[in-house]
Design an enzyme around this catalytic site. Structure first.
Site, PDB file in Angstrom:
ATOM      1  CE  LYS A  78      -4.535  -1.447   1.479  1.00 31.43           C
ATOM      2  NZ  LYS A  78      -5.644  -1.287   2.434  1.00 31.43           N
TER       3      LYS A  78
ATOM      4  NE  ARG B  98      -8.173  -7.545   0.656  1.00 30.68           N
ATOM      5  CZ  ARG B  98      -7.786  -6.716  -0.317  1.00 30.68           C
ATOM      6  NH1 ARG B  98      -6.727  -5.928  -0.121  1.00 30.68           N
ATOM      7  NH2 ARG B  98      -8.442  -6.662  -1.464  1.00 30.68           N
TER       8      ARG B  98
END
Length: 289
Positions: free
Chosen positions: A229, A263
């Protein structure tokens, strides 16, 4: 740290009782042309089956399938297009790997319904029930396993950042009544997610990670979505393609802070991370945390 609710780390998924007291891996499959990390994108059933096979072999227990990019500036997608993207993939993976657990990454009830009918088992909602009407009523009535992920506002507002005074306390304060509402209505199979990257500035994400253990107060397994991210690659001045090492570092910290589910885009590396952190904990690291 005591939970405010009766703590349950066991959830029924795809006919199985899964114990999340030992960390598990969720692999990411994006059925989109514009998700931020190219390596997660698949555009056909065959490509999805190949990627699913690789992730399952590497150690993924859950596959998270999404048809609507949530990156900043992503083009809007209609519910019909989202359904058309994800349902053939879900059906094909369910047929090929009937024991794998499938999650639908959406904020829309209509998409979740269609995906669950096609073979999905979990509703992974970045909207925490606020981006569509009737989310909580639907999951409670049908006892659909649900991931409650923190964000603020409607979908188009998800990358706007509130003026937090204390991001950890305020995210907890937002999730707490939602957990309380669901539990009071007899809802069982709940996972919580602090929502890294959604309605957060870069430093907010690091504050949440540093205090992730606080979310154990909610009495549910904790999912973290940190993989590749912006909080990693923007801080390091690199690209998402170069952010595997940073992802592994933050996954290690998340596990030390009590994460139940990682995740990830890179399943093999996440599996190795879990193995080594558990080895350290077996040899006394837990006494230092």
């Amino acid at each position: 740290m005591d939970a405010l609710f009766s703590t349950s780390q066991t959830i029924r998924l795809n006919g199985q009782l899964i114990d999340f007291s030992a960390p598990k891996i969720m692999g990411i499959l994006n059925i989109t042309p514009d998700s931020f990390f190219e390596g997660s994108r698949v555009s056909s059933v065959d490509a999805a089956l190949e990627q699913a096979s690789t992730m399952i072999a590497a150690g993924a227990l859950i596959l998270d399938i999404g048809g609507h990019s949530t990156r900043p500036g992503a083009a809007p997608v209609s519910p019909e297009e989202e359904i058309a993207r994800v349902c053939p993939i879900i059906s094909a993976i369910s047929d090929a790997y009937p024991s794998v657990i499938l999650s639908i990454d959406t904020y829309r009830v209509a998409v979740a319904k269609a995906a669950l009918a096609a073979g999905a088992h979990i509703f992974n909602d970045i909207g925490a029930g606020q981006m569509d009407e009737g989310v909580f009523d639907y999951i409670v009535k049908n006892q659909v396993p649900y991931i409650l992920s923190h964000s603020v506002g409607r979908f188009e507002d998800v990358h706007q950042v509130p003026d937090y005074q204390n991001v950890v306390a305020e995210v907890l304060h937002d999730l707490l009544p939602k957990v309380q509402d669901l539990r009071s209505r007899g809802f069982k199979d709940l996972i919580v997610d602090p929502g890294f990257g959604f309605s957060k500035a870069l430093d907010h994400n690091y504050s949440l990670l540093a205090h992730l253990r606080s979310f154990k107060l909610l009495g549910a397994p904790i999912l973290v979505g940190l993989s590749r991210k912006t909080m990693i690659w923007k801080e390091l001045g690199i690209s998402a393609d170069e952010a595997l090492n940073g992802s592994t570092v933050l996954h290690t910290i998340a596990l030390q802070q009590g994460a139940s589910i990682l995740r990830v885009h890179d399943v093999k590396e996440a599996k190795e991370t879990i193995h080594l952190v558990q080895k350290l904990q077996q040899n006394g690291l837990s006494h230092l945390l």
